[in-house]
Structures are given as structure tokens and as C-alpha cells.
Design a protein around this motif. Structure first.
Motif, short mmCIF file in Angstrom:
data_model
loop_
_atom_site.label_atom_id
_atom_site.label_comp_id
_atom_site.label_asym_id
_atom_site.label_seq_id
_atom_site.Cartn_x
_atom_site.Cartn_y
_atom_site.Cartn_z
N ALA A 137 -0.87 3.07 -3.12
CA ALA A 137 -1.73 4.17 -2.67
C ALA A 137 -1.64 5.35 -3.63
O ALA A 137 -2.65 5.96 -3.99
CB ALA A 137 -1.34 4.60 -1.26
N ALA B 195 0.89 7.81 2.62
CA ALA B 195 -0.12 6.76 2.41
C ALA B 195 -0.38 5.98 3.69
O ALA B 195 -1.49 5.51 3.91
CB ALA B 195 0.34 5.81 1.31
N LEU C 137 -6.04 11.47 1.32
CA LEU C 137 -4.99 11.22 0.32
C LEU C 137 -5.28 11.95 -0.98
O LEU C 137 -4.38 12.29 -1.74
CB LEU C 137 -4.92 9.72 0.02
N SER C 138 -6.58 12.15 -1.24
CA SER C 138 -6.97 12.78 -2.51
C SER C 138 -6.94 14.30 -2.44
O SER C 138 -7.26 14.96 -3.42
CB SER C 138 -8.38 12.33 -2.91
N MET D 4 -10.18 -3.30 -4.10
CA MET D 4 -9.88 -2.43 -2.96
C MET D 4 -11.02 -2.49 -1.97
O MET D 4 -11.99 -3.22 -2.17
CB MET D 4 -9.68 -0.99 -3.44
N TYR D 5 -10.90 -1.72 -0.89
CA TYR D 5 -12.01 -1.67 0.07
C TYR D 5 -12.31 -0.22 0.41
O TYR D 5 -11.50 0.67 0.18
CB TYR D 5 -11.69 -2.48 1.32
N TRP D 6 -13.47 -0.02 0.97
CA TRP D 6 -13.92 1.33 1.33
C TRP D 6 -14.80 1.23 2.56
O TRP D 6 -15.60 0.31 2.70
CB TRP D 6 -14.72 1.91 0.16
N TRP E 34 0.84 -1.21 0.00
CA TRP E 34 0.00 0.00 0.00
C TRP E 34 0.87 1.26 0.00
O TRP E 34 0.61 2.20 -0.74
CB TRP E 34 -0.93 -0.03 1.23
N ALA F 24 -21.82 9.63 2.04
CA ALA F 24 -20.38 9.35 1.99
C ALA F 24 -20.07 8.40 0.84
O ALA F 24 -18.95 8.36 0.33
CB ALA F 24 -19.92 8.74 3.31
N TYR G 109 -3.32 4.48 -6.92
CA TYR G 109 -4.77 4.39 -6.70
C TYR G 109 -5.36 5.81 -6.60
O TYR G 109 -6.35 6.14 -7.26
CB TYR G 109 -5.01 3.60 -5.41
N ARG G 110 -4.70 6.62 -5.80
CA ARG G 110 -5.16 8.00 -5.62
C ARG G 110 -5.17 8.76 -6.95
O ARG G 110 -6.09 9.50 -7.26
CB ARG G 110 -4.22 8.71 -4.63
N ARG H 132 -10.82 7.88 -9.33
CA ARG H 132 -9.73 6.90 -9.22
C ARG H 132 -9.90 5.78 -10.25
O ARG H 132 -8.99 5.00 -10.49
CB ARG H 132 -9.69 6.31 -7.80
N GLU I 230 -19.24 9.29 -3.38
CA GLU I 230 -17.92 9.51 -3.98
C GLU I 230 -17.63 8.48 -5.08
O GLU I 230 -16.70 8.63 -5.85
CB GLU I 230 -16.83 9.44 -2.91
N GLN J 181 -7.94 7.48 3.31
CA GLN J 181 -8.14 7.37 1.86
C GLN J 181 -8.68 8.69 1.30
O GLN J 181 -8.31 9.13 0.23
CB GLN J 181 -9.12 6.25 1.55
N ARG J 182 -9.60 9.31 2.06
CA ARG J 182 -10.20 10.55 1.57
C ARG J 182 -9.16 11.68 1.54
O ARG J 182 -9.01 12.38 0.55
CB ARG J 182 -11.37 10.95 2.48
N ILE K 47 -14.59 11.32 -5.58
CA ILE K 47 -13.19 10.98 -5.26
C ILE K 47 -12.85 9.57 -5.75
O ILE K 47 -11.83 9.35 -6.41
CB ILE K 47 -12.95 11.06 -3.73
N ASP L 35 -16.61 7.36 5.82
CA ASP L 35 -16.00 8.20 6.86
C ASP L 35 -17.02 8.56 7.93
O ASP L 35 -16.69 8.72 9.08
CB ASP L 35 -15.43 9.48 6.24
N TYR L 36 -18.25 8.75 7.51
CA TYR L 36 -19.31 9.02 8.49
C TYR L 36 -20.52 8.20 8.06
O TYR L 36 -20.68 7.85 6.89
CB TYR L 36 -19.64 10.52 8.57
#
Lengths: 526, 340
Positions: A409, B38, B46-47, A422-424, A404, A433, A412-413, A446, A436, B43-44, A442, A427-428
Motif C-alpha cells: 500500500a 493501509a 491513503l494519498s 490493482m483494482y479500483w 497490502w 471519480a 503503491y501510494r 501512482r 484520478e 485508497q483515496r 491520484i 468512491d461515488y
């Protein structure tokens, strides 16, 4: 010699036996064994999922999640009114809440805590991006001035970093909500020494980093006291250790059991094993840019791959309690559609689609995969399974394991990966959320999914975010999921499960994505 | 005076060694093609180029490597090991926090390893080629060969989980509060508090992880003690003493052991240095908040100040222990002191 040996053995055994009682007795307190990721106790800076354990116990927020699917519910707030344009939100605060210090919770504290989180510009500050400023209307009313209407606003207010802190005491310790707080706030050291300045039912009374937290009841708590006077959260990184400690009653809750340890616990008297789906989602992504994705940028190939994946097999790898979300909104979140039926797999139809796309014999493609292991399951395990599934329709995956932090990373970004898994995790706890994943989001970018590639779908993001009527928002969310269930560069393949073990004498122990585990719902069984 | 000169010389060597270690580890952490951004940002985030740039600026990662190194060295001269990227706390404070746990466990382990290692070595040498010798040799080979994590799980499984005769993980039972930190060693701090029950509880928590850690070093000590004793036993002066009718035990303890101990001491020193570096797996399985855990977390988060701090600590441990061992050589064998 033999006599001496026997004497030494007997004395040792007696000493061990005498001390056994000491390490067994723990009283009414509850010890939680957990592999946490906590690096700070400063609520304005907390971002790590397990920080929610103590934040939920020690702090109140304006809104809270009693159940992730019901959305945010008022906690310190008594109501929220949006202006017609959705750019101001007026929130009234209950007038009976007090901090552990005895100070009342006021609108000034709310303003200070949230603006401090925003201005610290630390990991969780993004959650406040929508807030321009906060005005104190009176002691128990605040007005949030937003830069855009936001239907997930109350969900964001339930986020742990939005904990309301005792601003009078915090300021004495160097905390500030000024715009330059990122460089001038000096309260982190105070918090990290084991301080908690909240109005929740517990207070941190001891903190040994990487070892344990002790939470004891807040005597000034304005709500109903729990039957549990004290929690000890003990750092236990190993699932086997958690399992053994649970059976010996050294801990009463094991937060990070693995599937192996769960089978060892089955049938153990006095111990319940619980399994819950989490919001952590594994997904396959295929770059829409042909120069990066090659054949997988073709929508027909994407659908063929969607049909070829053996979802039931993947669920078996990930473990009991896992499921497959239909689209980007995980089952359990507000407005989520039912999970995909694992029998969706149709290899013959997948082959037909592949032939239609011009690949009757399949193709060979690179498949970089990173070394992360969400919920303990390596992504490489999923990659191997995907390679096996896709080989049935003639697609050969060249799996390339990449660390990673060793380049994955960054690629990917920057949207440089063609085809990967990948996984996600949201955030809230709000379906917004997940938006994206849409074109221009976001995650969408990618995968090279720019807004102009599907403007109608991209526009749905703005419509859902600004839809303040909850029912109407849910309808739009459902529409979005139906549209993307069989379309787009992402294939959600699994929603990971979480295993916990708990002594049968406790009630109300449940996994919560918002709080990892809500200590406020736990009680000793009568 | 000679000893003082020797110690001063050793300190100078040690400082050069530490500088070398810091330099090499610093360069290695920068050369490895990995990105701390990283490892530490969500993840958020990072962008968000602004957040990424702010992170690099905050930790000095935006500066050229040579400049980063000079800043680090300047700090090091002031005994400032930098700030941990993972915890945002001074690395020195972090090491001060976790070192006592590792030291206490390592000390316990090395005592067990040394006592039993020498004892087994003596038994094995005295009963050469007997079934007892074979048994001791088998134990020592097993101690050296068995994977630490496996032995840790095995002992925990039987003595804690199945038999319930040993305490589980952690440094102290939940029925006690941790003793107020004076030395950081729980057993001693509990005794200083005047609470022998707590001290015994802390001591009992050392038994399983201590035995696991002791196994490897004990195996080495046993083998070294055995082979050196056998060598000494075959010398003329021992044969003469034996011919005069001296009892075997007395012969070993008073005449042979002293001469056979020097290589053993080297093994003990190396073993202790190794243990003080922290053992990640044992600390993880026994939830022991020591240097190994800190090192592991630092590596996973590419926390270079943390990694370099641990490397310097390990080098310092070895340096100090080797100096002590060299001094002890002279105590055990006066010929070493007089340079004969």
C-alpha cells in the motif's frame, strides 16, 4: 440397552422435527444474508460499501441513484440551480418530507447533516471537500457555496454519508456541525447503539454488531409504503452458508454468492440467480518513470502489453458477467463507452511493437502483486494469468506477492511500483471519480504520470469537472476515453461481476454499486 | 485455608501471566512490518498526508513504541483495554459483546465432548481389541484429524441443506427475537424470559456447530480416557476386586474411573480453553458472532488493541480453567489435596 437407544433417538428426532417449523417460518419479512463490512451506523462517518444497505433504507439524501447510468436524480431536492460561475448551487427541498420522529425535513437539517459530515473529518469527509459553506435561504431552500465548479456535485449529494438526519434529535445526542466536530461531536455512540434519525421508509429497530440488523417500516414515512414490513440483514460471511440458507428459505436474498455456489443453485425451484457487473475494475499499471518502470515506461511496450493480454481468458477467471472496460470509465457509469471487444488481443502485432521498442526477445521484469481479493477473486490469480499471456511475447514476469499492509500500500501510494495489477472502485457513482487516472490525478501519480507529461489530457480533468452542462460533459468524457483506450500507463483488464440469489417470490432485487442493493425497489410478487 | 492460599497464589501468577502476554503481543504487533493505516483508510485517503497523519495521531501510532506501550499498560491497570481501531469502540465492550456467544457454544461443545469422550473411552477400554474398540478408536482419530471447516460444511450440507432436520446458521431463528441480554447465553436468557420454545430453538442452533467443535476434543478425551482406564484396570486392586466377582460396570464406575479421570480433566480443561479462544472457521461458517470472528476482523484490520484484548482474554480463560482444574484434581483424588 437397544431399547433405550431407540427411545433417545426417537425423542431427539421428534424434538428436532417440532422445532423445524419454528426455524422455517419467517412471515412477510425478508431476511438478507450478507457479508457486510459495517463498522458504524453514524451516517456522517459511514464509508463502507455495505453501510449503504441500511442508509438507503432509513435515510433520504438530496439526490439519489435510481440507475447508475442515468446519473443522480432528485430525491429530497426538487431542483438545483447553479450560478453562472458554478460556485453556488441553490437547492430547493420538498416540503412534505418528515423524519421518523414526525419532525419536518428542513433546510436547517440539510445544512447540519452535510456540514457535520464535512467537519467530522472522518473517512467520507473528502466528499464534501468542494463545499465551503451552506446558507439556509428559507425553510426549504439551501445555497451551497463551492470552492470550484463541480459537475459531479449532485452525484456527491447522493452519496450515503450525505444522508439527511433529524438535526433536532441529533443535537440532543451530542451531534454538532461545528468546525471542530472532529473532536467535539459525541453522537457516534448513540447511532452505534442502533439509532436511525432519517426520513426513509424504514427504521433500525435492532442492531447486534457482527450478527444482524432489523429494519422495520417507518410509520411516519411520507412516501408510499412497501409490501415488505421488515428486513433482517443477517451477517453471513460464507458463500456456501448463504447458498444453503437461501434454498431452505431461511434467507430470501443471498448477497454474496460465489461462482461455485451459483452453479449449485442452478435449476433450484423457487430461487433465481442474478449476475450483475459491478464498478470494481481490475487494471494493470506501468510506471512512466523509467527508473521504476524500466521497459514498461515506454509507450510502445505499454501498447504491446495491451495487445498481448487475453481479455477473454481473464473474464473466464473472474466469472460470468464480467467485462472489460475500454478505458477508465466503467461500463454502466454515465458517459461510459462500450466495453472492449475481447478479441482485441493480437499477439503478433504485440511482438512487432515490442521489437520496434527495442525488445525483439522480450525482457524479464519484477511484478509485485498484493494479496487483496476484490469481489473474492485474488489479484494474484490475475497476475498468474498476465504472466502466462505476456510470456507469449517474450516478457517474463517475476511475480512477488506482497501483503497490502506489509508495504504494498505504501509503495503503491508513493508511486514506487514499476509494474503491477490493482483494482479500483469509484468512491461515488460518477465518472468524475475516474478522472484520478489522468496525468496528475491520484492514481495517475501512482504510476508516475505527472500532469506535465500530457498537459492536454491533464487539463481534460478540469474541463470535465467544471462542465455543468451534462451533454457537453458526456461528450468530453467520451473524448477522454477514446484518447486513453490505447494510450497511457493503465490497462483496465476487467470489470468484476456480482452474483446474488433471490427467492422467486420477490421482485425488484438488483445489485447497485451505489447501494449494494436498493431495498426500496423490492416488493413481494403479487 | 489451603485452598484459599492456593487460589490467591494462582491469581498472582495469572496477573503476571497476563502482563507477560500483553507485553509480548504488544511488541509482536508493533514489530510485524505492516501498517494499520493501509488496512483502515480508503485508497483515496491513503494519498492524503493530512488524513494519514491525523489517523496516526488519533491512534497514538505517531508516538515511539515505548511510549505507546506505557500508555497501554497504564490503561490496562485501569482495566481499559484501549479502543478498537476497527470499530472505534472500547475493546472491553467488544469482548463483552462477543464472549457470551463463544462461551455458550464452547460450553455446549465441551459438555458433548466430555460426556461422549468418557463414554467412548469406557466402551473402548472394556471391549479392548474388539470391533467396538476399533470403531471408537477410528471415530476418535477422525475427530482429531478431520479439518474443522470441512466437518462444519459437511454437517451443514447433510443435516441442514439436504435432510433439513437441523437448523442452519446463527444463534436463533428469525421467527424469534433475540432474548433480552441477562447472561448473554441465549438458552438461559430465553428460559429466564419464560419462553421454552425460544430456548429450545437456541439450543437446537447449538447442535451442529457444537458437534463440530466437540469432535476434536472428544477424540482426545476418548483416547486419554481409554489409555488411562486400561492402565488402571491392570493394577492389583482392580484385579483383586474383579477376582472377588465385582461386576465390570460397577468396577469401572466406582473404582477405576475416578483414578483415570485426572489426566482426562487436564484434557477437558485445555480443550475448553482452546474453544473459548474462539474458532474462526466454525464461527464464520455458522455465522456465529463470537470471539473468533472479532479476532479475525481485528487481525485483518491490524487492530492491535483488539488483537491484544483477545490474547489477554485467551490467557485469562486458560488461567481460570487451569485453576479450576487444579482444584478439581483435589476433589477427585484426595491425595492431591493432601500433597501425598
Amino acid at each position: 440397552m437397544k431399547k433405550k437407544l431407540l427411545t433417545v433417538t426417537a425423542v431427539t428426532a421428534a424434538l428436532l422435527a417440532s422445532s423445524q417449523a419454528a426455524w422455517a417460518a419467517t412471515g412477510d419479512q425478508v431476511v438478507i444474508g450478507a457479508q457486510t463490512d459495517i463498522v458504524t451506523l453514524d451516517p456522517g462517518r459511514c464509508y463502507e460499501p455495505y453501510a449503504n444497505l441500511f442508509l438507503r433504507a432509513c435515510y433520504d439524501t438530496l439526490y439519489e441513484f435510481r440507475n447508475d447510468a442515468d446519473g443522480a436524480q432528485p430525491m429530497l431536492a426538487t431542483g438545483c440551480e447553479f450560478s453562472e460561475d458554478g460556485l453556488t448551487a441553490t437547492i430547493t427541498i420538498r416540503d412534505d418530507a418528515v423524519f421518523a420522529s414526525g419532525n419536518p425535513v428542513t433546510a436547517e437539517d440539510v445544512k447540519f447533516s452535510i456540514m457535520r459530515c464535512k467537519n467530522l473529518k472522518d473517512n467520507p469527509s473528502f466528499i464534501c471537500d468542494v463545499i465551503d459553506s451552506i446558507d439556509v435561504v428559507d425553510d426549504h431552500t439551501v445555497q451551497f457555496n463551492l470552492n470550484t465548479p463541480d459537475s459531479s456535485f449532485t452525484s456527491k449529494l447522493a452519496y450515503c454519508s450525505m444522508s439527511i438526519i433529524d438535526s433536532t434529535l441529533a443535537k440532543e445526542q451530542g451531534a454538532t456541525d461545528a468546525e471542530d466536530a472532529a473532536t467535539t461531536d459525541t453522537a457516534k455512540e448513540f447511532f452505534d447503539a442502533g439509532a436511525s434519525l432519517g426520513s426513509g421508509p424504514y427504521q433500525i429497530t435492532s442492531y447486534l454488531p457482527d450478527e444482524e440488523f432489523v429494519l422495520e417500516q417507518n410509520e411516519n414515512y411520507y412516501g408510499e409504503a412497501s409490501s415488505i414490513p421488515k428486513y433482517i440483514i443477517q451477517e453471513m460471511d460464507d458463500a456456501n452458508t448463504q447458498m444453503m440458507s437461501l434454498t431452505q428459505d431461511d434467507i430470501q436474498i443471498a448477497l454474496n454468492l460465489s461462482e461455485d455456489t451459483v452453479s449449485e443453485l442452478e435449476g433450484t425451484d423457487g430461487v433465481d440467480v442474478l449476475s450483475f457487473p459491478t464498478m470494481t475494475m481490475g487494471f494493470v499499471f506501468m510506471n512512466m518513470d523509467e527508473s521504476l518502470g524500466g521497459p514498461v515506461s515506454d509507450p510502445k511496450v505499454q501498447q504491446a502489453i495491451r495487445l498481448a493480454i487475453d481479455y477473454a481468458g481473464i473474464q473466464q477467471i473472474v466469472g460470468d458477467g464480467s467485462l472489460t472496460p475500454l478505458s477508465y470509465v466503467q461500463v454502466g457509469l454515465l458517459g461510459a463507452l462500450d466495453a472492449r471487444d475481447p478479441s482485441y488481443t493480437d499477439v503478433e502485432k504485440a511482438k512487432e511493437l515490442l521489437a520496434e521498442a527495442g525488445y525483439p526477445d522480450g525482457f524479464e521484469i519484477d511484478f509485485p502483486c498484493c494479496t487483496l481479493a476484490p469481489e473474492g477473486i485474488p489479484l494474484t490469480d490475475l497476475a498468474v494469468k498476465l504472466a502466462d499471456d505476456l510470456s507469449k511475447i517474450g516478457i517474463t514476469l517475476n511475480i512477488q506477492t506482497v501483503d497490502w499492509t506489509g508495504g504494498y500500500a505504501e509503495d503503491y501510494r508513493d508511486g514506487k511500483l514499476g509494474f503491477s495489477v490493482m483494482y479500483w472502485s469509484p468512491d461515488y457513482q460518477d465518472p468524475n471519480a475516474e478522472l484520478e487516472f489522468l496525468p496528475g490525478g491520484i492514481v495517475g501519480l501512482r504510476s508516475g504520470w505527472a500532469a506535465e507529461m500530457d498537459q492536454e489530457l491533464a487539463d481534460m480533468k478540469g474541463q470535465i469537472v467544471s462542465e455543468l452542462d451534462q451533454d457537453a460533459r458526456v461528450e468530453k468524457l467520451k473524448e477522454m476515453q477514446e484518447k486513453t483506450a490505447e494510450y497511457g500507463p493503465f490497462i483496465p483488464i476487467v470489470q468484476y461481476p456480482k452474483y446474488m440469489g433471490v427467492t422467486s417470490q420477490l421482485t425488484g432485487v438488483e445489485f447497485s454499486d451505489s447501494y449494494r442493493m436498493d431495498v426500496r425497489t423490492i416488493e413481494w410478487a403479487e | 485455608m489451603d485452598t484459599l492460599k492456593f487460589i490467591v497464589k494462582r491469581i498472582i501468577y495469572l496477573l503476571i501471566l497476563l502482563l507477560g502476554v500483553a507485553t509480548i503481543v504488544f511488541i509482536l504487533t508493533r514489530l510485524v512490518p505492516t501498517d494499520p493505516v493501509a488496512a483502515n483508510l480508503s485508497q483515496r485517503n491513503l494519498s492524503d498526508p493530512e488524513i494519514v497523519a491525523a489517523f496516526r495521531q488519533k491512534w497514538g501510532l505517531d508516538k515511539p513504541i515505548w511510549e505507546q506501550f506505557i500508555i497501554y499498560l497504564k490503561g490496562l491497570l485501569r482495566l481499559d483495554f484501549g479502543t478498537s481501531i476497527r470499530t472505534s469502540k472500547p475493546v472491553l465492550d467488544e469482548l463483552k459483546r462477543c464472549f457470551p456467544a463463544t462461551f455458550e457454544l464452547s460450553l455446549f461443545a465441551i459438555i458433548i465432548a466430555t460426556v461422549f469422550g468418557i463414554l467412548f473411552g469406557i466402551i473402548s477400554a472394556l471391549k479392548r481389541n474388539s470391533w467396538l474398540d476399533q470403531l471408537v478408536r477410528a471415530i476418535s482419530v477422525a475427530g482429531v484429524s478431520v479439518p474443522t471447516f470441512w466437518l462444519a460444511l459437511l454437517l451443514l450440507y447433510f443435516f441442514y441443506y439436504k435432510l433439513g432436520i437441523a437448523p442452519g446458521t446463527g444463534r436463533i431463528s428469525k421467527s424469534f427475537d433475540a432474548p433480552a441480554a441477562v447472561t448473554g447465553l441465549y438458552v438461559i436468557d430465553s428460559l429466564l424470559e419464560g419462553d421454552p420454545a425460544k430456548a429450545w430453538d437456541c439450543l437446537s442452533h447449538l447442535i451442529l456447530p457444537g458437534c463440530v467443535l466437540a469432535a476434536f476434543t472428544m477424540g482426545l478425551i476418548t483416547r486419554t480416557a481409554r489409555s488411562n482406564l486400561l492402565e488402571v484396570i491392570s493394577t492389583d486392586y482392580i484385579r483383586t476386586a474383579r477376582a472377588k466377582g465385582m461386576a465390570n460396570i460397577r468396577l469401572i464406575l466406582h473404582h477405576a474411573l475416578g483414578n483415570a479421570l485426572i489426566p482426562v480433566l487436564t484434557v477437558v480443561g485445555l480443550g475448553f480453553g482452546n474453544l473459548l479462544g474462539g474458532t474462526v472457521l466454525v464461527e464464520t461458517i455458522f455465522s456465529w458472532p463470537g470471539v473468533g470472528q472479532f479476532a479475525y476482523e481485528s487481525v485483518t484490520k491490524l487492530d492491535s488493541p483488539g488483537i491484544i484484548g483477545v490474547a489477554i482474554l485467551i490467557a485469562l480463560n486458560y488461567g481460570i480453567i487451569n485453576t479450576i482444574v487444579d482444584i478439581l484434581y483435589g476433589v477427585i483424588d484426595p491425595r492431591v489435596r493432601s500433597g501425598v
